[in-house]
Structure formats: structure tokens, C-alpha cells
Design a protein around this motif. Structure first.
Motif, PDB file in Angstrom:
ATOM      1  N   PRO A  20       0.848  -1.203   0.000  1.00 56.02           N
ATOM      2  CA  PRO A  20       0.000   0.000   0.000  1.00 56.02           C
ATOM      3  C   PRO A  20       0.876   1.243   0.000  1.00 56.02           C
ATOM      4  CG  PRO A  20      -0.803  -1.605   1.583  1.00 56.02           C
ATOM      5  CD  PRO A  20       0.526  -2.113   1.111  1.00 56.02           C
ATOM      6  N   ILE A  21       0.472   2.250  -0.736  1.00 52.40           N
ATOM      7  CA  ILE A  21       1.348   3.396  -0.938  1.00 52.40           C
ATOM      8  C   ILE A  21       1.651   4.125   0.367  1.00 52.40           C
ATOM      9  CG2 ILE A  21      -0.421   5.131  -1.444  1.00 52.40           C
ATOM     10  CD1 ILE A  21       2.942   4.565  -3.291  1.00 52.40           C
ATOM     11  N   GLU A  22       0.743   4.069   1.350  1.00 55.25           N
ATOM     12  CA  GLU A  22       1.044   4.735   2.627  1.00 55.25           C
ATOM     13  C   GLU A  22       2.191   4.034   3.351  1.00 55.25           C
ATOM     14  OE1 GLU A  22      -2.722   2.207   3.333  1.00 55.25           O
ATOM     15  OE2 GLU A  22      -1.924   3.571   1.796  1.00 55.25           O
ATOM     16  N   GLU A  23       2.355   2.714   3.140  1.00 50.63           N
ATOM     17  CA  GLU A  23       3.491   2.005   3.732  1.00 50.63           C
ATOM     18  C   GLU A  23       4.799   2.420   3.064  1.00 50.63           C
ATOM     19  OE1 GLU A  23       3.039  -2.205   3.822  1.00 50.63           O
ATOM     20  OE2 GLU A  23       1.068  -2.144   4.806  1.00 50.63           O
ATOM     21  N   HIS A  37      -4.292  10.319  -2.257  1.00 52.68           N
ATOM     22  CA  HIS A  37      -4.304   8.998  -2.881  1.00 52.68           C
ATOM     23  C   HIS A  37      -4.955   9.003  -4.258  1.00 52.68           C
ATOM     24  CE1 HIS A  37      -3.044   6.389   0.586  1.00 52.68           C
ATOM     25  NE2 HIS A  37      -3.268   7.538   1.206  1.00 52.68           N
ATOM     26  N   TYR A  38      -4.330   8.272  -5.168  1.00 54.27           N
ATOM     27  CA  TYR A  38      -4.905   7.924  -6.468  1.00 54.27           C
ATOM     28  C   TYR A  38      -4.950   6.398  -6.513  1.00 54.27           C
ATOM     29  CZ  TYR A  38      -4.627  12.681  -8.308  1.00 54.27           C
ATOM     30  OH  TYR A  38      -4.817  14.032  -8.521  1.00 54.27           O
ATOM     31  N   GLY A  39      -5.944   5.818  -5.850  1.00 54.49           N
ATOM     32  CA  GLY A  39      -5.990   4.374  -5.704  1.00 54.49           C
ATOM     33  C   GLY A  39      -5.065   3.911  -4.591  1.00 54.49           C
ATOM     34  N   ARG A  40      -4.776   2.598  -4.555  1.00 54.37           N
ATOM     35  CA  ARG A  40      -3.976   2.029  -3.456  1.00 54.37           C
ATOM     36  C   ARG A  40      -2.477   2.198  -3.662  1.00 54.37           C
ATOM     37  NH1 ARG A  40      -4.102  -3.524  -2.120  1.00 54.37           N
ATOM     38  NH2 ARG A  40      -3.518  -2.870  -0.025  1.00 54.37           N
ATOM     39  N   HIS A  41      -2.038   2.416  -4.920  1.00 51.31           N
ATOM     40  CA  HIS A  41      -0.607   2.306  -5.197  1.00 51.31           C
ATOM     41  C   HIS A  41       0.022   3.554  -5.800  1.00 51.31           C
ATOM     42  CE1 HIS A  41      -1.015  -1.823  -4.063  1.00 51.31           C
ATOM     43  NE2 HIS A  41      -1.864  -2.074  -5.039  1.00 51.31           N
ATOM     44  N   ALA A  43       0.132   7.984  -5.080  1.00 50.34           N
ATOM     45  CA  ALA A  43      -0.326   9.139  -4.305  1.00 50.34           C
ATOM     46  C   ALA A  43       0.472  10.358  -4.695  1.00 50.34           C
ATOM     47  CB  ALA A  43      -0.185   8.883  -2.805  1.00 50.34           C
ATOM     48  N   ASN A 267       9.444  -2.574  -3.800  1.00 49.47           N
ATOM     49  CA  ASN A 267       8.782  -1.663  -2.852  1.00 49.47           C
ATOM     50  C   ASN A 267       9.626  -0.487  -2.386  1.00 49.47           C
ATOM     51  OD1 ASN A 267       7.796  -4.781  -1.559  1.00 49.47           O
ATOM     52  ND2 ASN A 267       6.454  -3.508  -2.815  1.00 49.47           N
TER      53      ASN A 267
END
Length: 568
Positions: A20-23, A37-41, A43, A267
Motif C-alpha cells: 500500500p502506498i502509505e506504507e 491517494h490515487y488508488g492504493r498504489h 499518491a 517496494n
């Protein structure tokens, strides 16, 4: 050396386990409140994060460039991705800053620009297919100004613009040769004032260069206002500010100024932002992305377009002037095939396989093309920066050829490492990562090629002789008139960009290796006042590419499950 064929880049990217992009952001010290966010992946990152983290030490700053590439490219992006992953495996926080791909090349011959194999930015479909819409914002802001120019003419031309002096064309993010030259304003009187114009591809837009060099939203607003669209009959420049267009242009760009956060297959974080052309513009990602990366990593890697004579020269002389940041090392991406091509014994054509004889084991062919690599090492050293030669290894390369590249680089005084990051991901770039760490410990004595107060002619001379190795510069009568006008108008202190072929260190794409005994011909000089430089035109520069007979667009489709196929 041979290995089993890799799955396609798209298959590898889809099989990757994305975080997840926040991680990804959290690992870089970027709090969730700074993300959009632009979706899960994907931002967007609010640029203010760099100011909040100002007490953190700056990262080591590394520019990734290359020798003069073949028409196929030598893998700067994938090498930069692999290096970021390799540094992460060594326990270092790495951040990669890349340019955004243009849709035109994606659907043309070149394909996408997410990297390759196990060293890619993901999701690769998202990256290659207009991401968060920044290029569309550039297109809209650019074309708004074009519309306001023609609207001003239609409503009486109060500013007295000479229609023949208007240089502001329209843009579209697609390869379309039919739009290179057009006539606007045809039809009835209410349809506008007829005049000749044309379209460029969005990556050639000065608005995009303004985005890449802006240090803040306010700075972007100021740069957009300084854009010169043409001249009055008295040769006074007419700007976007004069047309009262700059404010609305900035409003369109208000989201585009925020860098896009993505990740590699392993990642590690990537900031994707801006995408100006590398031959007629700066060829570098944004200053704002670098500002963020310098405070959120131990090593910030940024890519410069084409060879060290092109994107890296502009990185050093233009981008570093704006940002105030100075690199600790420069990675020169090299391939066996490029050195063989510089021998002059083989012809490499974009979109076609390499000649079979080029794949045969021949260290002698590598030696025959070595002058090009030596010259690029010299170019990097001329800026006081430590060069690291990175051999991007292909499965068809032979061990003795790779060793020959190592020998050539070491004899030229550069560090060198072979990297198999495409096949092996970060593990394949560990040697390169260690060598880059070592190079970053060197004391740098960074220097520009020219001074701000030098004349435009002197700046061109210093780049041509000190970087390219030319004997001098030959200015046409038009170029002399252009320079005289720009200096009279107060633009003489600006840095210079030389628009030339990327297929040779010289202006002539047929001159391979490290040409000597030549003079750089300057046909004309143009002004990019908003971006903040003047640029010299040397040879024919295409600002609107065309599609080939069988473009990549013919192979791209979507299956019954909604998955994209044919993208590479």
C-alpha cells in the motif's frame, strides 16, 4: 552468458507484490497527511513535506546518465531502479526521482518507460498511461495560452502583437506528424484570424519545463507569467502575464505541481514528476521531487535524459543552478552493444533486432567503440563529479566483453560495476550499489561550465568546446541577430541549452565515438523565458514525432477480464 528468457515486463509487473502506498511513504518518513491517494498504489505528495523535514540531513545525491545511446536506449531507467533496489538491500533508504513517460512514445516505437524485467516502477500500466494526469494539465495550460493569443488577435490586438512573430504553438501528448504544420483561424470572420502555426508533443512544452524547474507553486506562477509568446512590431516581448493568462494557467497546474509517489517491484519509493524532452529541453525530472527526496532518503537517485552531453550537462548547468543542489556522484550507464555500435561497424535501427553479427563474442569490437565511453567519463569529471560506469548486462553479452568494458573504464580513471538488475532485481545491482556508496564518499569540487555573466555566445562556446569537444561554434546570421535581441532585452544572463541530436556527442548523428576536428553550427537561438534559458538550434529538431508503419498502438488492447495486453 545465457539465461532462460524472462517473462514480459507486463507479466513481471503484474506478479509483483505491491505495498500500500502509505506504507511506502511511511518507510521514507512521509506522513499520511502529506499524501493525496490515487488508488492504493499511487499518491501525490504535498511539496511542503520537505520544509517540515528540513532538520534532517541531506541525502547523497546521484545523477544517472549514460554514454551516447543507440536508438534502442541503454537502460538508464531500469539501471536507476535496480540501483535503488540494491541500495535498499544494503540497508540504505533510497529514493528514485524519474520523469513521467509521454503517451506518444508509449504508443509509438519506444514503448513505455517504467524500466524492465525485475527493475521496474509499478504499477507499470498506470505509469505509462497518463498516471495522475499531469501531462494533460500541462497540455491544457499550454493550449489555454495559445487560445488566449489567438483570442487577443481576434479582438483587436491591443498589445500590437506581430502575428508573424508568434512562437507559441499548441501541444498534444501524442505522436501525430499531420499536426506539425497547420493553419488556424480558417472559416468565417468569427472563427479567428488566419495564420500559420502547428502542434508540438506535450513533452516539448515550455510549461512542462517550468513545472520541472519550479521550486514552489509561487515560483511556477512567476515562471508561467514570464513565458514569451511573440513580439510586437517594435520587438518588445509579449508574455503570458501581458495576456493575463498566467493565473488561470497556474490554477490548471495546481495539482500537477505535486510529485507522484510510486514504488519499484521491490517496494522502494519512487517520485515521478515532470517529463521534458531531453534534446530540446532539460530532460530532467523536477526540482520539487528532488527537494522531497533529499529529505526522505539516504540516497537520492535522479535520471537525466540521453547521454552525459545532453541531459546530464543540463542537469549540471541548468537544474543545479536552480535547485542549489550539487551531486555526489554520477552513474554512466553503458552497454556492450552501445560500444560495439560506436565502433562504426554495425547499424542499429529502432524497432528492429540487432544485427546477428553484433551478438557474436568480440572484445575487439568493444575496444573499437571505447572512445565514446572515455569522452563521457571526461564530461562528468569536467563538472568535478565522480563517475561510476555501470555496465547494464544483457543475456547476449559475453564475459570477456564485460571485462573489456571494466578495463576501459578503470584505465580512464572511473569506478565500474557490472549489473544484472533486469534479470535479478536489486540482488543483481549489489556490486553497483556498493561502488556508488564508495564514490559518494569522494570529496567533490562541483563546477559549472560557464558563469551567469558570460555572454550567450561565450556560454555556447564553452559548452561546445569544454563538454562536446568541438573546435568552436559557428553562428548563422540569424543566430547572431537572435542573441543580440535577447541580450538587449535583458536575457543574456540566462543559462543555455543546445538542441542537437542525442545519437552523437556532436550535432551530426552519423559521427560516432568521440568526434574531433568539427565545429558546432548554430542555426538559430530561441528564448524560453519562463523556463529560464535560451536554446540554440543545431540541426533539424523534431518537436512532434511521427508514428512508424507498425506502432506499438497496433499491439495494445484489453482482454475480456479488463486486463491491458501488448504494453511494453
Amino acid at each position: 552468458m545465457t539465461k532462460q528468457p524472462l517473462p514480459s515486463d507486463l507479466d513481471i509487473a503484474r506478479a509483483a507484490r505491491l505495498a500500500p502506498i502509505e506504507e511506502v511513504a511511511r518507510a521514507a518518513g512521509i506522513e499520511a497527511r502529506h499524501l493525496e491517494h490515487y488508488g492504493r498504489h499511487v499518491a501525490k505528495v504535498r511539496p511542503g513535506v520537505a520544509e517540515e523535514l528540513d532538520e534532517r540531513p541531506d541525502a547523497k545525491y546521484v545523477v544517472v546518465t549514460a554514454l551516447t545511446p543507440t536508438p534502442l536506449g541503454e537502460g538508464k531507467t531500469t539501471t536507476a531502479v535496480g540501483l535503488a533496489q540494491g541500495l535498499a538491500l544494503l540497508g540504505k533508504r533510497s529514493m528514485l526521482a524519474l520523469r513521467q513517460p509521454s503517451l506518444g512514445p508509449t504508443f509509438g516505437v519506444k514503448g513505455g518507460a517504467a524500466g524492465a524485467g525485475y527493475s521496474q516502477v509499478v504499477p507499470m500500466e498506470t505509469l505509462n498511461l497518463h498516471l495522475t494526469g499531469d501531462f494533460h494539465a500541462i497540455t491544457a495550460a499550454h493550449d489555454l495560452l495559445a487560445a488566449m493569443v489567438d483570442n487577443h488577435l481576434h479582438h483587436g490586438n491591443e498589445l500590437g502583437i506581430d502575428p508573424h512573430s508568434i512562437s507559441w504553438r499548441r501541444v498534444i501528448d501524442m505522436n501525430d506528424r499531420a499536426l506539425r504544420n497547420v493553419v488556424v483561424g480558417l472559416g468565417a470572420r468569427l472563427d479567428g484570424v488566419p495564420r500559420q502555426s502547428g502542434f508540438d508533443i506535450t513533452a516539448a512544452s515550455e510549461v512542462g519545463v517550468c513545472l520541472s524547474l519550479a521550486t514552489s507553486l509561487h515560483d511556477l506562477r512567476e515562471r508561467l507569467g514570464r513565458i514569451v509568446v511573440g513580439y510586437t512590431r517594435e520587438r518588445r516581448p509579449v508574455t503570458a502575464e501581458d495576456l493575463k493568462a498566467a493565473g488561470a494557467m497556474t490554477v490548471i497546474m495546481r495539482e500537477a505541481i505535486k510529485p507522484n509517489l510510486m514504488q519499484t517491484i521491490e517496494n522502494t519509493p519512487v517520485l515521478v514528476h515532470a517529463g521534458p524532452f531531453g534534446n530540446i529541453a532539460t530532460g530532467n525530472s523536477s526540482v520539487i521531487a528532488d527537494q522531497v527526496g533529499m529529505k526522505t532518503s539516504d540516497y537520492l537517485l535522479t535520471e537525466a535524459g540521453f547521454g552525459a552531453d545532453m541531459g546530464a550537462e543540463r542537469f549540471f548547468n541548468v537544474k543545479c543552478r536552480v535547485s542549489g543542489l550539487h551531486p555526489d556522484a554520477a552513474v554512466l550507464v553503458t552497454t556492450v552493444r552501445a560500444l560495439k555500435a560506436h565502433s562504426g561497424r554495425f547499424k542499429v535501427v529502432a524497432g528492429k533486432p540487432l544485427p546477428p553479427e553484433m551478438l557474436q563474442d568480440s572484445a575487439e569490437d568493444v575496444r573499437a567503440g571505447a572512445d565514446n565511453l572515455r569522452k563521457h567519463i571526461e564530461i562528468v569529471r569536467s563538472f568535478g563529479v565522480a563517475p561510476v560506469v555501470a555496465v547494464n548486462v544483457f543475456p547476449t553479452d559475453h564475459d570477456d566483453e564485460i571485462e573489456e568494458v571494466r578495463r576501459i573504464a578503470r584505465e580512464a580513471g572511473a569506478r565500474v560495476a557490472a549489473s544484472t538488475h533486469v534479470m535479478d532485481g536489486g540482488n543483481g545491482a549489489l556490486e553497483l550499489a556498493r561502488v556508488v556508496q564508495e564514490a559518494c564518499q569522494d570529496q567533490t569540487h562541483f563546477t559549472f561550465t560557464y558563469r551567469d555573466e558570460d555572454s550567450i555566445h561565450t556560454k555556447l562556446e564553452k559548452v561546445a568546446t569544454g563538454v562536446y569537444g568541438a573546435d568552436g561554434v559557428e553562428l548563422s546570421a540569424q543566430a547572431r541577430r537572435d542573441i543580440a535581441l535577447f541580450e538587449e532585452l535583458g536575457y543574456g544572463q540566462l543559462p543555455v541549452v543546445i538542441a542537437k541530436t542525442h545519437l552523437s556527442i556532436s550535432h551530426d548523428p552519423s559521427l560516432r565515438g568521440a568526434p574531433t576536428g568539427w565545429t558546432l553550427p548554430v542555426r538559430e537561438v530561441r528564448l524560453a523565458a519562463g523556463a529560464g534559458y535560451v536554446y540554440a538550434i543545431c540541426g533539424e529538431m523534431r518537436t512532434m514525432p511521427g508514428l512508424g508503419k507498425h506502432p506499438a498502438a497496433e499491439r495494445i488492447d484489453i482482454d475480456e477480464a479488463g486486463n491491458i495486453v501488448g504494453l511494453f
